[in-house]
Design a protein around this motif. Structure first.
Motif, short mmCIF file in Angstrom:
data_model
loop_
_atom_site.label_atom_id
_atom_site.label_comp_id
_atom_site.label_asym_id
_atom_site.label_seq_id
_atom_site.Cartn_x
_atom_site.Cartn_y
_atom_site.Cartn_z
N ALA A 132 0.83 -1.19 0.00
CA ALA A 132 0.00 0.00 0.00
C ALA A 132 0.87 1.25 0.00
O ALA A 132 2.10 1.18 0.02
CB ALA A 132 -0.94 -0.01 1.21
N GLU A 133 0.22 2.42 0.00
CA GLU A 133 0.95 3.67 -0.06
C GLU A 133 1.83 3.88 1.17
O GLU A 133 2.91 4.47 1.07
CB GLU A 133 -0.04 4.83 -0.18
CG GLU A 133 -0.80 4.84 -1.51
CD GLU A 133 -1.74 6.02 -1.60
OE1 GLU A 133 -1.83 6.78 -0.61
OE2 GLU A 133 -2.40 6.17 -2.65
N THR A 180 -2.54 -0.38 -8.79
CA THR A 180 -2.98 0.90 -8.23
C THR A 180 -4.47 1.08 -8.53
O THR A 180 -4.84 1.49 -9.63
CB THR A 180 -2.18 2.07 -8.83
OG1 THR A 180 -0.79 1.82 -8.69
CG2 THR A 180 -2.52 3.36 -8.12
N PRO A 181 -5.33 0.78 -7.57
CA PRO A 181 -5.01 0.22 -6.25
C PRO A 181 -4.89 -1.31 -6.31
O PRO A 181 -5.29 -1.91 -7.30
CB PRO A 181 -6.22 0.63 -5.42
CG PRO A 181 -7.36 0.60 -6.41
CD PRO A 181 -6.76 1.07 -7.72
N TYR A 231 -11.42 -3.60 -4.13
CA TYR A 231 -10.14 -2.89 -4.20
C TYR A 231 -9.71 -2.46 -2.80
O TYR A 231 -10.55 -2.14 -1.94
CB TYR A 231 -10.26 -1.67 -5.11
CG TYR A 231 -10.55 -2.03 -6.54
CD1 TYR A 231 -9.52 -2.33 -7.43
CD2 TYR A 231 -11.86 -2.08 -7.02
CE1 TYR A 231 -9.78 -2.67 -8.75
CE2 TYR A 231 -12.13 -2.42 -8.34
CZ TYR A 231 -11.09 -2.71 -9.19
OH TYR A 231 -11.36 -3.05 -10.49
N TRP A 232 -8.41 -2.46 -2.59
CA TRP A 232 -7.86 -2.05 -1.30
C TRP A 232 -7.50 -0.57 -1.37
O TRP A 232 -6.52 -0.19 -2.00
CB TRP A 232 -6.64 -2.91 -0.97
CG TRP A 232 -6.10 -2.67 0.42
CD1 TRP A 232 -4.92 -2.10 0.76
CD2 TRP A 232 -6.76 -3.01 1.65
NE1 TRP A 232 -4.78 -2.06 2.13
CE2 TRP A 232 -5.90 -2.62 2.70
CE3 TRP A 232 -7.98 -3.61 1.97
CZ2 TRP A 232 -6.23 -2.80 4.04
CZ3 TRP A 232 -8.30 -3.79 3.30
CH2 TRP A 232 -7.44 -3.40 4.32
N LYS A 233 -8.32 0.26 -0.74
CA LYS A 233 -8.14 1.71 -0.78
C LYS A 233 -8.19 2.28 0.63
O LYS A 233 -9.15 2.03 1.38
CB LYS A 233 -9.24 2.37 -1.63
CG LYS A 233 -9.27 1.96 -3.08
CD LYS A 233 -10.41 2.66 -3.80
CE LYS A 233 -10.48 2.28 -5.28
NZ LYS A 233 -11.62 2.95 -5.97
N ASP A 234 -7.16 3.03 0.98
CA ASP A 234 -7.12 3.74 2.27
C ASP A 234 -7.38 2.79 3.44
O ASP A 234 -8.12 3.12 4.38
CB ASP A 234 -8.14 4.88 2.28
CG ASP A 234 -7.88 5.90 1.18
OD1 ASP A 234 -6.70 6.17 0.91
OD2 ASP A 234 -8.86 6.40 0.60
#
Length: 520
Positions: free
Chosen positions: A254-255, A303-304, A320-323
């Motif tokens: 992740a980010e 992304t993502p 989706y894996w977001k935040d």
């Protein structure tokens, strides 16, 4: 004549009212918009981990374990072209094998490791293949008299790293080895414990290798993590885990760094939940948090990042894996067959391809797939959750399933019905609401039933799918009950028994429509 009018009104009311809950269901159980048609890829065996999928700009490959007998299994390497089988190569035939693991290096080569058993010994076999299935190398990495199983591989710094579970010291531990320049070396144990270790996961990130596995003793089960730069760090527990939650953990880049996701059963939750934890470097992982329900979790970078998992039905979902959370979760399978154990990959144009097992009769399984590369237009029937390929069969099954479920729930709430009848008889005896209209009487019955369903007497309530669905279900139950009861022109004590039964049955019918749609 009374019963003829009643039955005619009932039939017309039910048919006309079906359009209303179906319209509400369109956004509650959406058909997978933006995805392709469902298609069958290949048969699958009934033993072992059955299949893997790898993909890069060179193509997509399907690795399956085929066969109906555990001593006569074959490992098959298939090359896919637009979801169809272009080439097929049998790597190992008519033998005992299990636990295939695959990885793709920067040159597009497919590295494959699997367990082979014969003559009372356990072996790990290794092969290298190009995207067309041509074998470039075949070796035997390990040959032991004790159990070795569940290999996991990752390519890191031009070398192939391997984790596996081995019963070397009388209990199951995680071991590490490396294949480099034609030479395989054991690098020792990642962790030796007095418990049982299982389901390792291996992930290369930057200059480090991350390992996670499930470790259990007679008292508790946890997910453990260790990281390697020069040597493996002291394993630390990440959070609660269970061996019944699927296939172990998955790493997501992740980010904010590396995150770990896994499925576990926890006290107080009937279904397995998906837990997530963020890696904090030397401080280890942050406390895990629940992000959803499901098992057999799979992830693919991008992304993502994208995820695929199954629920307890079982049905296959993608999101989706977001935040730090799962976004845009969508149910993919659209048939009545059980769907399980998904695999997810991205192609060279960042389109998602999801594969899963679909159960058939006579212990047969098929590998099915859907993708975002070839999305199909959404017919009107699909927007309300109906299969446009066989709408009458779908509606018939939905009606039958809803009717049967409603009767079951009605029987489970016999105490509620009895109490409502008693309350109405008591009100009538004291003439509290004498002279009120039939609509007022039906509305009072409905409100009384909704109140009693929240008491300990209320069993088997339908799942809550949001306030709009609840209001539509209660409103339709009131309207149709009023229409049916108004067809009985002569009021009698029979109305006291019929009104609660009729209202509750109708409410259950409309409230259970989402579950009926989810069953098909």
């Amino acid at each position: 004549m009374v019963w003829k009018r009643f039955c005619a009104s009932a039939l017309g009311a039910v048919i006309l009212s079906l359009a209303f809950p179906l319209g509400v269901m369109g956004h509650l159980l959406p058909w997978p918009d933006g995805w392709s048609e469902l298609s069958e890829v290949a048969p699958a065996g009934i033993y072992g981990n059955r299949f893997l999928v790898v993909s890069d700009e060179n193509g997509t490959n399907l690795i399956t374990i085929d066969g109906r007998h555990y001593q006569g299994l074959s490992l098959v390497f298939r090359t896919l072209d637009s979801g169809n089988i272009a080439q097929e190569h049998v790597i190992a035939e008519e033998t005992r094998l299990n636990f295939p693991a695959a990885a793709v290096d920067e040159h597009g080569l497919r590295h494959l490791v699997w367990q082979h058993r014969s003559d009372g010994r356990y072996r790990l076999k290794y092969g290298v293949y190009d995207a067309d299935g041509k074998e470039l190398e075949r070796r035997q990495l390990l040959d032991e008299p004790h159990v070795i199983q569940e290999p996991q591989i990752a390519v890191h710094e031009d070398a192939l790293h391997l984790l596996w579970v081995e019963n070397r010291h009388g209990h199951y531990d995680i071991f590490h080895g490396r294949w480099d320049d034609g030479d395989f070396r054991r690098l020792g144990a990642v962790h030796v414990s007095t418990g049982t270790s299982a389901r390792p996961a291996l992930f290369a990130h930057g200059e480090a290798l991350h390992a996670a596995w499930i470790e259990s003793d007679p008292f508790e089960t946890h997910l453990y993590h260790s990281v390697r730069t020069d040597d493996w760090s002291q394993p630390l527990p990440v959070g609660p885990a269970s061996t019944s939650g699927g296939e172990g953990a998955v790493f997501v880049e992740a980010e904010d760094g590396v995150e770990l996701l896994w499925s576990s059963r926890v006290a107080g939750r009937p279904n397995p939940i998906i837990l997530a934890a963020v890696y904090g470097g030397d401080q280890g992982f942050e406390p895990p948090r629940a992000v959803g329900e499901g098992s057999y979790l799979r992830a693919v970078a991008g992304t993502p990042p994208a995820l695929a998992w199954q629920n307890t039905e079982p049905q296959v979902f993608v999101g989706y894996w977001k935040d730090g959370s799962i976004a845009d979760a969508t149910r993919l399978n659209v048939r009545r067959s059980a769907s399980m154990r998904p695999e997810i990959v991205r192609d060279d144009e960042e389109h998602l391809h999801v594969y899963w097992l679909e159960a058939r009769e006579a212990q047969e399984h098929r590998i099915m797939t859907m993708n975002t590369r070839q999305p199909v237009a959404m017919p009107w029937l699909r927007t309300v959750g109906i299969d446009d390929r066989s709408p009458l069969a779908h509606l018939g099954f939905m009606f039958l399933a809803t009717f049967m479920l409603s009767l079951v729930h009605l029987a489970m709430n016999a105490g509620v019905v009895g109490l409502a009848v008693g309350a109405r008889v008591l009100l009538a005896r004291h003439r509290i609401y004498e002279g009120r209209s039939l609509a007022y009487s039906v509305l009072l019955t409905g409100l009384l039933m909704l109140l009693l369903l929240e008491t300990p007497l209320g069993f088997g309530q339908p799942a809550f799918y949001g306030l709009p669905h609840w209001l539509v279900s209660a409103g339709l139950a009131f309207a149709i009950a009023w229409v049916l009861l108004s067809s009985i022109r002569v009021r009698s004590d029979f109305e006291f028994l019929l009104a609660p039964l009729l209202w509750l049955f109708l409410y259950q019918v409309y409230a259970l429509v989402p579950q009926a749609l989810g069953m098909v």
